[in-house]
Scaffold this motif. Structure first.
Motif, PDB file in Angstrom:
ATOM      1  N   GLY A 131      32.955  84.153   6.381  1.00 20.82           N
ATOM      2  CA  GLY A 131      32.622  84.724   7.681  1.00 20.82           C
ATOM      3  C   GLY A 131      31.313  85.491   7.655  1.00 20.82           C
ATOM      4  N   ALA A 132      31.084  86.263   6.570  1.00 25.92           N
ATOM      5  CA  ALA A 132      29.841  87.026   6.449  1.00 25.92           C
ATOM      6  C   ALA A 132      28.643  86.094   6.290  1.00 25.92           C
ATOM      7  CB  ALA A 132      29.941  87.974   5.260  1.00 25.92           C
ATOM      8  N   ALA A 133      28.792  85.041   5.483  1.00 19.98           N
ATOM      9  CA  ALA A 133      27.690  84.103   5.276  1.00 19.98           C
ATOM     10  C   ALA A 133      27.339  83.371   6.560  1.00 19.98           C
ATOM     11  CB  ALA A 133      28.059  83.107   4.180  1.00 19.98           C
ATOM     12  N   LEU A 134      28.351  83.008   7.355  1.00 26.45           N
ATOM     13  CA  LEU A 134      28.094  82.332   8.623  1.00 26.45           C
ATOM     14  C   LEU A 134      27.417  83.259   9.621  1.00 26.45           C
ATOM     15  CD1 LEU A 134      31.384  80.244   9.075  1.00 26.45           C
ATOM     16  CD2 LEU A 134      29.093  79.388   8.514  1.00 26.45           C
ATOM     17  N   ARG A 135      27.770  84.536   9.589  1.00 28.15           N
ATOM     18  CA  ARG A 135      27.150  85.495  10.512  1.00 28.15           C
ATOM     19  C   ARG A 135      25.640  85.583  10.279  1.00 28.15           C
ATOM     20  NH1 ARG A 135      28.600  92.000  11.224  1.00 28.15           N
ATOM     21  NH2 ARG A 135      27.050  92.388  12.877  1.00 28.15           N
ATOM     22  N   LEU A 136      25.207  85.410   9.031  1.00 29.97           N
ATOM     23  CA  LEU A 136      23.781  85.480   8.715  1.00 29.97           C
ATOM     24  C   LEU A 136      22.991  84.317   9.313  1.00 29.97           C
ATOM     25  CD1 LEU A 136      23.713  86.589   4.964  1.00 29.97           C
ATOM     26  CD2 LEU A 136      23.087  87.944   6.964  1.00 29.97           C
ATOM     27  N   ARG A 137      23.685  83.284   9.766  1.00 30.80           N
ATOM     28  CA  ARG A 137      22.992  82.112  10.302  1.00 30.80           C
ATOM     29  C   ARG A 137      22.871  82.131  11.821  1.00 30.80           C
ATOM     30  NH1 ARG A 137      24.367  81.232   5.408  1.00 30.80           N
ATOM     31  NH2 ARG A 137      23.254  79.687   4.167  1.00 30.80           N
ATOM     32  N   ARG A 138      23.349  83.227  12.443  1.00 32.43           N
ATOM     33  CA  ARG A 138      23.293  83.329  13.895  1.00 32.43           C
ATOM     34  C   ARG A 138      22.451  84.529  14.308  1.00 32.43           C
ATOM     35  NH1 ARG A 138      29.064  82.328  13.111  1.00 32.43           N
ATOM     36  NH2 ARG A 138      29.413  84.577  13.330  1.00 32.43           N
ATOM     37  N   LYS A 139      21.918  84.493  15.510  1.00 37.09           N
ATOM     38  CA  LYS A 139      21.260  85.661  16.084  1.00 37.09           C
ATOM     39  C   LYS A 139      22.291  86.769  16.240  1.00 37.09           C
ATOM     40  CE  LYS A 139      16.818  84.963  17.251  1.00 37.09           C
ATOM     41  NZ  LYS A 139      15.724  85.914  16.963  1.00 37.09           N
ATOM     42  N   ASP A 140      21.900  87.988  15.886  1.00 37.12           N
ATOM     43  CA  ASP A 140      22.825  89.109  15.942  1.00 37.12           C
ATOM     44  C   ASP A 140      22.058  90.327  16.447  1.00 37.12           C
ATOM     45  OD1 ASP A 140      24.484  91.403  15.158  1.00 37.12           O
ATOM     46  OD2 ASP A 140      25.661  89.953  14.030  1.00 37.12           O
ATOM     47  N   PRO A 141      22.477  90.956  17.532  1.00 35.43           N
ATOM     48  CA  PRO A 141      21.738  92.101  18.062  1.00 35.43           C
ATOM     49  C   PRO A 141      21.759  93.321  17.148  1.00 35.43           C
ATOM     50  CG  PRO A 141      23.821  91.820  19.231  1.00 35.43           C
ATOM     51  CD  PRO A 141      23.664  90.631  18.345  1.00 35.43           C
ATOM     52  N   GLU A 142      22.705  93.380  16.214  1.00 37.07           N
ATOM     53  CA  GLU A 142      22.843  94.557  15.357  1.00 37.07           C
ATOM     54  C   GLU A 142      22.337  94.334  13.939  1.00 37.07           C
ATOM     55  OE1 GLU A 142      26.946  95.496  15.440  1.00 37.07           O
ATOM     56  OE2 GLU A 142      26.976  96.099  17.552  1.00 37.07           O
ATOM     57  N   LEU A 143      22.137  93.094  13.551  1.00 37.32           N
ATOM     58  CA  LEU A 143      21.895  92.777  12.149  1.00 37.32           C
ATOM     59  C   LEU A 143      20.689  91.853  12.008  1.00 37.32           C
ATOM     60  CD1 LEU A 143      23.368  93.236   9.356  1.00 37.32           C
ATOM     61  CD2 LEU A 143      24.426  90.997   9.729  1.00 37.32           C
ATOM     62  N   THR A 144      19.866  92.099  10.979  1.00 42.58           N
ATOM     63  CA  THR A 144      18.796  91.162  10.644  1.00 42.58           C
ATOM     64  C   THR A 144      19.416  89.968   9.934  1.00 42.58           C
ATOM     65  OG1 THR A 144      17.181  92.954  10.417  1.00 42.58           O
ATOM     66  CG2 THR A 144      16.640  90.858   9.374  1.00 42.58           C
ATOM     67  N   THR A 145      19.236  88.793  10.496  1.00 48.66           N
ATOM     68  CA  THR A 145      19.825  87.574   9.941  1.00 48.66           C
ATOM     69  C   THR A 145      18.730  86.545   9.681  1.00 48.66           C
ATOM     70  OG1 THR A 145      20.179  86.504  12.098  1.00 48.66           O
ATOM     71  CG2 THR A 145      21.907  88.015  11.311  1.00 48.66           C
ATOM     72  N   PHE A 146      19.131  85.401   9.162  1.00 48.87           N
ATOM     73  CA  PHE A 146      18.168  84.326   8.920  1.00 48.87           C
ATOM     74  C   PHE A 146      17.523  83.871  10.230  1.00 48.87           C
ATOM     75  CE2 PHE A 146      21.052  82.966   5.149  1.00 48.87           C
ATOM     76  CZ  PHE A 146      20.593  84.057   4.416  1.00 48.87           C
ATOM     77  N   ALA A 147      18.277  83.973  11.321  1.00 53.21           N
ATOM     78  CA  ALA A 147      17.744  83.565  12.618  1.00 53.21           C
ATOM     79  C   ALA A 147      16.700  84.549  13.142  1.00 53.21           C
ATOM     80  CB  ALA A 147      18.890  83.438  13.628  1.00 53.21           C
ATOM     81  N   SER A 148      16.587  85.728  12.535  1.00 54.98           N
ATOM     82  CA  SER A 148      15.586  86.720  12.945  1.00 54.98           C
ATOM     83  C   SER A 148      14.212  86.427  12.366  1.00 54.98           C
ATOM     84  CB  SER A 148      16.014  88.117  12.473  1.00 54.98           C
ATOM     85  OG  SER A 148      17.339  88.430  12.817  1.00 54.98           O
TER      86      SER A 148
END
Length: 447
Positions: free
Chosen positions: A200-217
C-alpha cells in the motif's frame, strides 16, 4: 570454507553493477602532515606509510571478503574469507599536478571513482594522493556497496584511525573487527500484514498526493537522463555551528537545511542553463534503519522522498516548504509496521532498479531528480601516524536517470559535502559546490 550469504539489499547492490554504473562508494580523507616535518620529510611521509602498510599481511572482516562468484548475475550471492591479499593492487600511490588545489583533487578522484572494481578480488582499494596544497595529503578509499552502506563505510574509515597524534596507526584491514561488527543482518520473512502495508505504501508513492512528495511530483529536468562512464566530483564544507544556527532559528532540522542548500544551488545552476522547471525538483533521502549503537557492516537503509523548493526564490520560504515536505515523509515511513520497512523499500524502488538492470533506465520521466544523504560522523579528532584528519568527504554513486548525488558527513566542527555527477549530463559541477555556499549565505542574510 565458511560462506556469508549477502542480504537482499546487499545482493541488490551487486546486481546493479554495470559498465556505466559501478556500485562502489568511497570516502575521501584529507589530512594535514604531522607537525614539525620538513618539506623533504613531508615528501617521504606518504611513501613510507604505503611501504609500511603493504607489509601488514593480517586481514580481518570485511576486508578479507571476496565473492564466491565474480559476477552480478547470480541468484544467491555470497562471500568467503581470504588471507593472501595482493597489497600492491589494493594500495595505490598518486601525485597531483600543481597547484594541487580542490579542482585538481576533484579531477583525480573523479577519474579513479569512475573505474569499476575487479569482482574477482576483495572489494576495496586505498589510493594515497600526494601534492595537495597547504601541506596536505589525501587518501581515497573505495568499497563496494554490496559490503557496506554509507554509515558502515564511514564508521570503518574513521574508527580505523588513531585517537592520539603520537600513535602509530594500524592499516584498516588489520584492525580487529568485533563479533557484532561482523554480524550479518538476518532478515526474518515478513508476514502477510507487513507485506500488505508495504504494498500500500509503495503504491501510494506512484500517485499524486496533496500531503506527500511522491514519484508523480517529480518534473523532468536537464540534470536527469542516461549516464556515461565518466564522473565529476566536487567538495564543499561548512562549520556545523552555522548550519545548526539557521536550523534552530527556522524550527527545522539540520537535514532540512542541507536540502535547502542543495535546492538553492540547483535553482541557480538551472537558471544559468535556462532550464529551471516550474515544479520543484525532488530528492530521494536515504534513512538508516539501524538501531542505536549498531555498527554492523552491511546495508540497512530505507528511503523517503522530499521536495527541494527549487521553484521558490525566497530561501526562508524554501526552507519552510522543505521542512513540511520532510515531516510528511518521515511520518509516512514511521507509520509503517516495523516488519514492512524492508519490503516497502524493495517494492518502492523495485521497478526502477529492474529498469536499471535491464538497461532501460534514464529514458523516461525520472521518479526523483537527485539523491541527498547525510551520513553521521563524529566530533573527536582522528590521526594517521600523527597526521590530523581535516575532512572526510563521502563520494557516493549515481544511477541512470539520476546523474547527481549529494552526500555529506560530519567530522569535528564541519559538515563535509561530496558531490558526484555524470560528466556528460551535469557539466561544471564545481558551480554547484559554489552554489551551496551562496545558498547558505542567502539563508543567513535573509531577515
Amino acid at each position: 570454507m565458511s560462506l556469508r550469504k549477502l542480504s537482499l539489499i546487499d545482493a541488490a547492490s551487486l546486481r546493479l553493477e554495470g559498465r556505466d554504473m559501478p556500485m562502489h562508494v568511497a570516502g575521501l580523507m584529507v589530512f594535514s602532515y604531522p607537525e614539525g616535518l620538513e618539506p623533504d620529510q613531508q615528501k617521504a611521509f606518504v611513501t613510507q606509510l604505503v611501504e609500511r602498510w603493504r607489509r601488514e599481511i593480517r586481514v580481518s572482516y570485511p576486508w578479507n571478503q571476496v565473492l564466491t562468484r565474480p559476477s552480478r548475475w547470480q541468484l544467491s550471492p555470497a562471500t568467503r574469507s581470504v588471507h593472501d591479499l595482493d597489497l600492491e593492487y589494493h594500495l595505490r600511490q598518486w601525485a597531483l599536478p600543481e597547484p594541487g588545489g580542490e579542482v585538481e583533487l576533484g579531477q583525480m578522484v573523479a577519474w579513479i571513482h569512475g573505474l569499476r572494481m575487479d569482482l574477482r578480488k576483495p572489494l576495496w582499494e586505498f589510493h594515497f594522493i600526494e601534492g595537495l596544497s597547504d601541506q596536505r595529503f589525501a587518501i581515497y578509499v573505495k568499497l563496494h556497496h554490496a559490503l557496506v552502506d554509507g554509515i558502515s563505510a564511514g564508521h570503518l574509515l574513521v574508527e580505523g584511525l588513531s585517537a592520539g597524534a603520537d600513535e602509530q596507526t594500524q592499516p584498516h584491514w588489520a584492525r580487529h573487527c568485533s563479533e557484532n561488527d561482523a554480524e550479518t543482518d538476518s532478515l526474518s520473512l515478513p508476514g502477510f500484514s507487513d507485506l500488505k502495508a508495504a504494498m500500500g505504501a509503495a503504491l501510494r508513492l506512484r500517485r499524486k498526493d496533496p500531503e506527500l512528495t511522491t514519484f508523480a511530483s517529480t518534473p523532468p529536468s536537464a540534470i536527469n537522463g542516461p549516464i556515461g562512464a565518466q564522473r565529476r566530483v566536487a567538495t564543499q564544507h561548512f562549520e556545523l555551528a552555522r548550519l545548526k544556527k539557521v536550523a534552530k532559528e527556522a524550527g527545522a532540522t539540520l537535514n532540512d537545511v542541507v536540502m535547502t542548500l542543495a535546492g538553492g544551488a540547483l535553482r541557480d545552476y538551472l537558471i544559468n542553463m535556462n532550464a529551471l522547471p516550474k515544479e520543484s525538483l525532488t530528492a530521494a533521502l536515504p534513512v538508516s534503519t539501524r538501531k542505536p549503537g549498531d555498527h554492523s557492516v552491511g546495508n540497512q537503509v530505507s528511503m523517503i522522498f522530499g521536495a527541494l523548493g527549487t521553484n521558490v526564490a525566497d530561501p526562508r520560504e524554501r526552507l519552510a516548504q522543505i521542512t513540511a515536505s520532510t515531516r510528511a515523509a518521515k511520518s509516512f515511513l514511521q507509520n509503517l509496521p516495523e516488519g514492512a520497512t524492508v519490503p516497502y523499500s524493495l517494492m518502492a524502488t523495485g521497478p526502477f532498479m529492474s529498469s536499471v538492470i535491464l538497461g532501460r533506465a534514464g529514458h523516461g520521466r525520472p521518479i526523483f531528480n537527485t539523491v541527498i544523504s547525510n551520513v553521521p560522523g563524529q566530533r573527536e579528532e582522528r590521526y594517521l601516524d600523527g597526521a590530523r584528519l581535516l575532512h572526510i568527504y563521502p563520494v557516493s554513486l549515481i544511477m541512470p536517470g539520476v546523474p547527481l548525488n549529494f552526500t555529506c558527513c560530519s567530522h569535528g566542527k564541519f559538515l563535509n559535502f561530496g558531490i558526484i555527477a555524470c560528466r556528460d549530463r551535469v557539466p561544471k559541477v564545481q558551480r554547484i559546490a559554489v552554489g551551496l555556499r551562496r545558498a547558505l549565505e542567502a539563508l543567513e542574510n535573509r531577515p
